[in-house]
Every structure is written in structure tokens, then in C-alpha cells.
Design an enzyme around this catalytic site. Structure first.
Site: not given
Ligand code: SDX
Length: 424
Positions: A302, A359
Site C-alpha cells: 500500500h 483487497d
Molecule cells: C487500493 O491508495 C489507496 O488508499 C488505495 C486503497 C483505497 O482504499 O482507495 O487502499 C485501495 O487500491 C489498495 C491497493 C490494491 N492494489 C494491490 O493490491 C496491487 C498490488 N500492490 C501493489 O502493486 C502496490 O503495493 C501498490 C500499487 C498498492 C502500491 O504501490 P507503490 O506505493 O507505488 O509501491 P511500489 O510499487 O513503489 O513498491 C515499492 C516496492 C517495490 O520494490 P522495490 O522496487 O523497492 O524493490 O515494493 C514492491 C515493489 O516492487 N512491491 C511489491 C508489491 N507491492 C509493492 N512486490 C510484490 N508484490 C506486491 N504486491
């Protein structure tokens, strides 16, 4: 602390600071460009506050979420979705009279204009319900035009919340070729939705109280979440003066992305994939950690929560309770729990502070209700509706608000002369 200093190119600029009621500090850069010629750059807005808001507070470090100051845990335990709609939109918990008037209005505006039923006829059964929902909500403006009259605006808000469950249920019935079941005025918001989804003319639908109560809680948990992607979209579209229905329709479209609201559907597809792959969840943990593998653990991570998403905790507990009371053994829940346990013990997730988000478990409950997987994000939209509306209203009433128009840093070609095609 009332200001910050920025040193740039030998000059010092004093920037005013805003401190919120929970101690959050915002450096106000409203005059930065006019005074220094520079803009800030923050792709994805992870460090940028787009507004001041009194609706929802999140402490991502502590896993705190409050609507208008009330904790999500207390509202999920003691309130109802209709009461939370009132709280978010009007800012205060209603008196019993206010709640009854509000509930009555929602009940008596849940019918769709009969002509709008024709819209569904144009969609193939395979149409994703989020595309249908976004189009239908935008089309409400054709029947209920926007107005500066506060009474009309308030009525359109009522219509939107009231009709959303009807649109959602009708799109489902159309996709399975069943007759529409019309709203019933004797049912609660959640129960009426379940009735419109699953009742059939041939027999009396036995309302599963346990599931309608669980649905009401799910709707509460999704009701608002400060400036997330879809809410920021609603604010941005509304800042141009676009009407409520157009702004919310844009928010629905933003929510339909798998990184945002559609993650609840993707979680179930991921769990099914793991199950069909012999339940080898450790293989998928490894894939999620592999930089060369595009696979992500859906429902994990998140932008704001760097601790447990408090909503995920409530949903997980409710899923356990409902499935055990119904005697449902959902293998996907077992896979989800093992996936969570293993991930939370893994340095990759611990270092990046990746926890289950809202989720991760919600789909398990929707499945137990019989809601099809492609409708999960529609359920998210139904829950988020009062939050989008409250945020849109706050933006419209904010004297500091103006049309949202970010700047950029240009990195393309510098000026060059046009060449005739024969010279290229
Ligand atoms: C919702 O914003 C809100 O409030 C949203 C929400 C709401 O109520 O409105 O809470 C609802 O959208 C919840 C999120 C649902 N999405 C997912 O579950 C999809 C999977 N999660 C991600 O793709 C990710 O965690 C996000 C999109 C939720 C957040 O992305 P960010 O903040 O841009 O984080 P990032 O992509 O920069 O990740 C930081 C690091 C990275 O690794 P490094 O490059 O530092 O090595 O964490 C890793 C990412 O690769 N990472 C994950 C991961 N999420 C982040 N690695 C594996 N699996 C994951 N799910």
C-alpha cells in the site's frame, strides 16, 4: 513551525507551512513557481498533498483509519452503511430522525428510469460490470441534470447512492439473462442489493441475514480513504466544473485498474491460480520477489499503510466468522492465510513493509455471498460512493480550490525546423 526555507540557485525562499489537526506538516508551495521559476517534481504524488481535508484521517505507520474522527473499527462494529454515508457527506453522525429521513430518501429514489433499462440491452453479456457502471453513472446526468441549486444537488447525491445498487444488480441480471428484480422499500440497503442480485420471480428469496450484515460492514470499510487514485480523479474532474455524475464516473474508471480497486478481483484470480498450481504458494512468493518477474502479490502492499491495513484485519476476522458459521470450507481462504503468513515472515516483504491491504480478504467474503468475481470492484465502488461524494463536495466548497492543472518538467527535443518529407 510556520515556515520552511528553500535554498535554490543562491536564493532563499520562505515557504509557509500548514500543520493539520493530527500534526501532519504540509509545506505550501503555492507561490514557489511565481517566486523562483521552479516547480516541484513528484511522479505519482507520493509526497504531495493535493488539498486540506476534514473527511478521513489515515496514519499509515500505525494502521489507523478514521472517518470524520470515528475509528473504522467502531463504525464497522456499531454503525450501518447508510449512517456512514450520512456521516461522510454531512460531517456528523445523524440523529435518529435525520437518519430515518435520509434512509427514506435513499429508499424512495432507488428505482432507475425505465428508459435506462434499454442501456443494458446494448451490452454483450461479457461486458465487464465496471465499464457498464461507469457509463450508467455518467448517463444519470441525462435524466438528472446538474444544477447550482443546493436542493437539486442534494437530491442528485441521494439518487446516485440510491440507484447505484440497482444499476449494479441490473447489470448482473442482464449478464446472466435473468429478469430484473426491482428494489424493495422494506429492505435495508445491503439486503435490497442482495435481493435484487439473487431473488428470482419464481420463488421467495430467503435473505441470508449473516451475509447482508457482512456486506453492510464491507461497504462501511470501503466508504472512504482520503486522496487515493480514484478519489483524486473525482476531485480533479470535478475541479473543472464537471457535474457530480461525470466526476464519479471518472472515479469508477480509475478504480477499475488492477493496482487499485480491481485488485480484489485479481486476488481471487491469483489464489485460484496458486490452488490450481498445486497450492504451491511459496513459488508465488518467490515470483513476487523476482525483479524479472512481473508477478505481484495482489492484495499486498500500500502507498500509505506501512503497517497492517486496519480494514484487512476486520475483513479477515469477519471472513473467518462468516465462513465458519455457514460451514463453508473455502480452499482459497486457506491459501490466502498461508500466503500472508509466509510473506510476513519474509525479509523482502518486511523490508518494504508490505502487508495485506483491503483487497486481500474481501473477495473471500464476496464469494461466500455468491457475488461473481467480476463484480467485486463494483462492490468496492458501491462502498466508496459516499466517500467520493463527500470529497467532491468538499472540493467544490473549498475557497482555495481551483481547476487542477499540474505542471511538468519537459525533457523532449529542443526547438527544430520542420523538414519536408523528401528531406527526411
Ligand atoms: C487500493 O491508495 C489507496 O488508499 C488505495 C486503497 C483505497 O482504499 O482507495 O487502499 C485501495 O487500491 C489498495 C491497493 C490494491 N492494489 C494491490 O493490491 C496491487 C498490488 N500492490 C501493489 O502493486 C502496490 O503495493 C501498490 C500499487 C498498492 C502500491 O504501490 P507503490 O506505493 O507505488 O509501491 P511500489 O510499487 O513503489 O513498491 C515499492 C516496492 C517495490 O520494490 P522495490 O522496487 O523497492 O524493490 O515494493 C514492491 C515493489 O516492487 N512491491 C511489491 C508489491 N507491492 C509493492 N512486490 C510484490 N508484490 C506486491 N504486491
Amino acid at each position: 513551525m510556520d515556515s520552511a526555507k528553500l535554498e535554490l540557485d543562491g536564493n532563499t525562499y520562505e515557504l509557509p507551512v500548514t500543520v493539520g489537526t493530527e500534526g501532519e506538516v504540509g509545506v505550501n508551495i503555492r507561490k514557489l513557481r511565481s517566486e523562483s521559476g521552479a516547480v516541484t517534481l513528484d511522479t505519482g504524488y507520493g509526497n504531495t498533498g493535493s488539498c486540506e481535508s476534514a473527511i478521513t484521517f489515515i496514519d499509515g505507520e500505525k494502521g489507523v483509519l478514521r472517518y470524520r474522527g470515528y475509528s473504522i473499527e467502531s463504525l464497522a462494529q456499531k454503525s450501518s452503511f447508510v449512517e456512514v454515508c450520512y456521516l461522510l457527506i454531512y460531517g456528523e453522525l445523524p440523529t435518529s430522525d435525520q437518519l430515518e429521513v435520509f434512509r427514506h430518501k435513499l429508499t424512495y429514489h432507488s428505482l432507475l428510469h425505465e428508459d435506462m433499462k434499454k442501456f443494458f440491452e446494448g451490452y454483450p453479456p461479457s461486458a465487464h460490470p465496471m465499464s457498464v457502471l461507469s457509463a450508467m453513472v455518467s448517463s444519470l446526468a441525462a435524466y438528472y441534470p446538474d444544477s447550482d441549486d443546493p436542493k437539486v444537488q442534494e437530491l442528485n447525491i441521494i439518487r446516485l447512492i440510491a440507484k447505484l445498487k440497482t444499476i449494479a444488480a441490473f447489470s448482473y441480471k442482464k449478464s446472466i439473462g435473468h429478469p430484473y428484480m426491482y428494489p424493495r422499500n422494506d429492505l435495508s440497503y445491503a439486503a435490497d442489493f442482495m435481493h435484487m442480485m439473487f431473488a428470482v420471480p419464481a420463488e421467495t428469496y430467503v435473505m441470508p441475514e449473516l451475509l447482508t450484515a457482512a456486506l453492510d460492514i464491507l461497504l462501511i470499510l470501503h466508504a472512504d480513504h482520503e486522496q487515493n487514485c480514484s478519489t483524486s480523479t473525482v476531485r480533479m474532474v470535478g475541479s473543472s466544473g464537471a457535474d457530480l455524475f461525470a466526476s464519479i464516473s471518472a472515479g469508477i474508471s480509475a478504480l477499475s485498474g488492477p493496482l487499485h480497486g480491481k485488485a480484489n478481483q485479481e486476488v481471487i484470480l491469483m489464489l485460484e491460480q496458486i490452488l490450481h498450481d498445486g497450492g504451491d504458494y511459496k513459488k508465488y512468493i518467490a515470483k513476487a520477489k523476482d525483479k524479472d518477474d512481473p508477478f505481484r502479490l495482489m492484495g499486498f502492499g500500500h502507498r500509505v499503510y506501512k503497517n497492517f491495513d486496519p480494514r484487512a484485519r476486520v475483513i479477515k476476522k469477519k471472513a473467518d466468522e462468516v465462513l465458519s458459521k455457514l460451514g463453508i470450507q473455502d480452499p482459497l481462504l486457506d491459501v490466502a492465510k498461508e500466503l500472508e503468513r509466509t510473506a510476513l515472515e519474509d525479509d523482502y516483504f518486511a523490508e518494504r513493509r508490505l502487508y495485506p491491504n483491503v483487497d486481500f480478504y474481501s473477495g473471500i467474503l464476496y464469494r461466500a455471498m455468491g457475488i461473481p468475481t467480476n463484480m467485486f470492484t463494483v462492490m468496492f465502488s458501491m462502498g466508496r460512493m459516499p466517500g467520493w461524494i463527500a470529497q467532491w463536495l468538499e472540493m467544490k466548497k473549498d475557497p482555495a480550490n481551483r481547476i487542477h492543472r499540474p505542471r511538468q518538467i519537459y525533457t523532449g527535443s529542443q526547438v527544430r525546423e520542420y523538414k519536408e518529407i523528401s528531406e527526411r
